[in-house]
Design a protein around this motif. Sequence first.
Motif, PDB file in Angstrom:
ATOM      1  N   GLN A  75       0.832  -1.204   0.000  1.00  0.00           N
ATOM      2  CA  GLN A  75       0.000   0.000   0.000  1.00  0.00           C
ATOM      3  C   GLN A  75       0.866   1.254   0.000  1.00  0.00           C
ATOM      4  N   ARG A  76       1.949   1.252   0.777  1.00  0.00           N
ATOM      5  CA  ARG A  76       2.865   2.400   0.779  1.00  0.00           C
ATOM      6  C   ARG A  76       3.548   2.558  -0.575  1.00  0.00           C
ATOM      7  N   ALA A  77       3.773   1.442  -1.268  1.00  0.00           N
ATOM      8  CA  ALA A  77       4.404   1.495  -2.590  1.00  0.00           C
ATOM      9  C   ALA A  77       3.415   1.911  -3.673  1.00  0.00           C
ATOM     10  N   GLY A  78       2.130   2.015  -3.318  1.00  0.00           N
ATOM     11  CA  GLY A  78       1.116   2.373  -4.308  1.00  0.00           C
ATOM     12  C   GLY A  78       0.806   1.237  -5.263  1.00  0.00           C
ATOM     13  N   SER A  79       0.903  -0.007  -4.782  1.00  0.00           N
ATOM     14  CA  SER A  79       0.666  -1.178  -5.629  1.00  0.00           C
ATOM     15  C   SER A  79      -0.474  -2.011  -5.058  1.00  0.00           C
ATOM     16  N   PRO A  80      -1.702  -1.716  -5.454  1.00  0.00           N
ATOM     17  CA  PRO A  80      -2.826  -2.528  -4.967  1.00  0.00           C
ATOM     18  C   PRO A  80      -2.736  -3.982  -5.414  1.00  0.00           C
ATOM     19  N   GLU A  81      -2.068  -4.219  -6.549  1.00  0.00           N
ATOM     20  CA  GLU A  81      -1.940  -5.598  -7.033  1.00  0.00           C
ATOM     21  C   GLU A  81      -1.067  -6.432  -6.089  1.00  0.00           C
ATOM     22  N   LEU A  82       0.047  -5.845  -5.645  1.00  0.00           N
ATOM     23  CA  LEU A  82       0.901  -6.568  -4.696  1.00  0.00           C
ATOM     24  C   LEU A  82       0.172  -6.802  -3.374  1.00  0.00           C
ATOM     25  N   ALA A  83      -0.580  -5.820  -2.935  1.00  0.00           N
ATOM     26  CA  ALA A  83      -1.344  -5.990  -1.698  1.00  0.00           C
ATOM     27  C   ALA A  83      -2.361  -7.114  -1.866  1.00  0.00           C
ATOM     28  N   ALA A  84      -2.992  -7.192  -3.038  1.00  0.00           N
ATOM     29  CA  ALA A  84      -3.983  -8.240  -3.285  1.00  0.00           C
ATOM     30  C   ALA A  84      -3.336  -9.621  -3.268  1.00  0.00           C
ATOM     31  N   GLU A  85      -2.141  -9.742  -3.845  1.00  0.00           N
ATOM     32  CA  GLU A  85      -1.458 -11.040  -3.846  1.00  0.00           C
ATOM     33  C   GLU A  85      -1.145 -11.485  -2.408  1.00  0.00           C
ATOM     34  N   ALA A  86      -0.748 -10.536  -1.566  1.00  0.00           N
ATOM     35  CA  ALA A  86      -0.482 -10.876  -0.168  1.00  0.00           C
ATOM     36  C   ALA A  86      -1.778 -11.272   0.547  1.00  0.00           C
ATOM     37  N   ARG A  87      -2.869 -10.645   0.185  1.00  0.00           N
ATOM     38  CA  ARG A  87      -4.145 -10.998   0.799  1.00  0.00           C
ATOM     39  C   ARG A  87      -4.535 -12.448   0.489  1.00  0.00           C
ATOM     40  N   LEU A  88      -4.225 -12.907  -0.709  1.00  0.00           N
ATOM     41  CA  LEU A  88      -4.533 -14.301  -1.056  1.00  0.00           C
ATOM     42  C   LEU A  88      -3.794 -15.255  -0.131  1.00  0.00           C
ATOM     43  N   ASP A 108     -12.243 -11.692  -1.382  1.00  0.00           N
ATOM     44  CA  ASP A 108     -13.140 -10.686  -1.957  1.00  0.00           C
ATOM     45  C   ASP A 108     -12.470  -9.312  -2.011  1.00  0.00           C
ATOM     46  N   ARG A 109     -11.671  -8.979  -0.997  1.00  0.00           N
ATOM     47  CA  ARG A 109     -10.971  -7.693  -1.000  1.00  0.00           C
ATOM     48  C   ARG A 109      -9.878  -7.664  -2.066  1.00  0.00           C
ATOM     49  N   ALA A 110      -9.300  -8.826  -2.356  1.00  0.00           N
ATOM     50  CA  ALA A 110      -8.213  -8.877  -3.334  1.00  0.00           C
ATOM     51  C   ALA A 110      -8.716  -8.789  -4.772  1.00  0.00           C
ATOM     52  N   LEU A 111      -9.873  -9.367  -5.050  1.00  0.00           N
ATOM     53  CA  LEU A 111     -10.327  -9.535  -6.437  1.00  0.00           C
ATOM     54  C   LEU A 111     -10.373  -8.254  -7.269  1.00  0.00           C
ATOM     55  N   PRO A 112     -10.878  -7.130  -6.757  1.00  0.00           N
ATOM     56  CA  PRO A 112     -10.968  -5.933  -7.610  1.00  0.00           C
ATOM     57  C   PRO A 112      -9.620  -5.441  -8.128  1.00  0.00           C
ATOM     58  N   ASP A 113      -8.539  -5.800  -7.466  1.00  0.00           N
ATOM     59  CA  ASP A 113      -7.220  -5.304  -7.857  1.00  0.00           C
ATOM     60  C   ASP A 113      -6.412  -6.333  -8.652  1.00  0.00           C
TER      61      ASP A 113
END
Length: 325
Positions: A75-88, A108-113
């Motif tokens: 999130q600090r890096a501005g990468s929602p995709e990386l955050a989503a992968e960690a959520r999985l 569900d929180r990861a999917l949109p990104d």
Amino acid sequence: MSQSPSDPGAELLRLAESDPARLMVVAAGVARRARDEGDLALASVAARALGIAAFHVTDLHVAARHLRESIRLAQRAGSPELAAEARLRLSFVWCVRGRMDQALAEVDRALPDLRGAGRARAEAQRAVIHNHLRRPDEALAAYRLAVPALIQAGDHLWLQRVLSNRGIVHGLRNEFAAAEHDLHEAERLCRRLGLDLSLAIAWQNLGWISALRGEVPAALRYLDLAERRFRRLDTHQLCWTLADRTELLLSAGLVAEARRRPRRPWPSSRGASARWACPRPGCCSRARRTWKATTSRRCARPAARRSASAGSTGRSGRWWPGSWR
């Protein structure tokens, strides 16, 4: 997030599937350097790899801590995709701890990104949760969506994991030919990618399928292969293998063989987090109790009957390898 083989982040994730103890050392150094250099994206991937490895060699609390840190760094890096992968990955920690609502919420929180292969990985993670909830039809439907997309994207790291998981679903449905096909393909991919840990997990699951088919020599051969690899890697899956072998021998009426002590001690709990040392709670103690039961034939016969029922080792509640990947 698409990663090339030369990407240091991709190599960390591969090493987590191969040698998690070594990864813990390597990734800690990478994470420190990445933070010092302001590369928060790489630091996030390193934290995610640490979370994956911690699941295998420390405990679930440590794994969750690293994965939450991975989300914060992304999130600090501005990468929602990386955050989503960690959520999985975090989703599976909740799954193993029995918090299914939280597990599904993370997906569900990861999917949109996520796009493309990322969405396929999310579907694969959802399939694992369905399996834990005793919904094999929904799990297979999710795998049908995930597998073609992973093949098209060339994401073989996740593909081997998904095939290994799907093989277990087929096994639970007594679809043994389909299960062995998936597990042998996962085995082939693990050899090709050099994924030692994942390869041992595939062997363990092939042992389970062989046991369900009544092929005791083949089952023992696969479990022996898995045990040697798990001992070398010093991972928690070793206690599952010892428990599975004991219960297999009992179910086959081989009480004398089951009574023998393991050649080396049972895995020991580590540090203050002993109750989460094994991702399948109670497994090590159950394995010890099962072995001790064989010291009395009076106890061994009921244990053998319990083992023979419902597929030997209660797989409906086991941790499935690919889900955590």
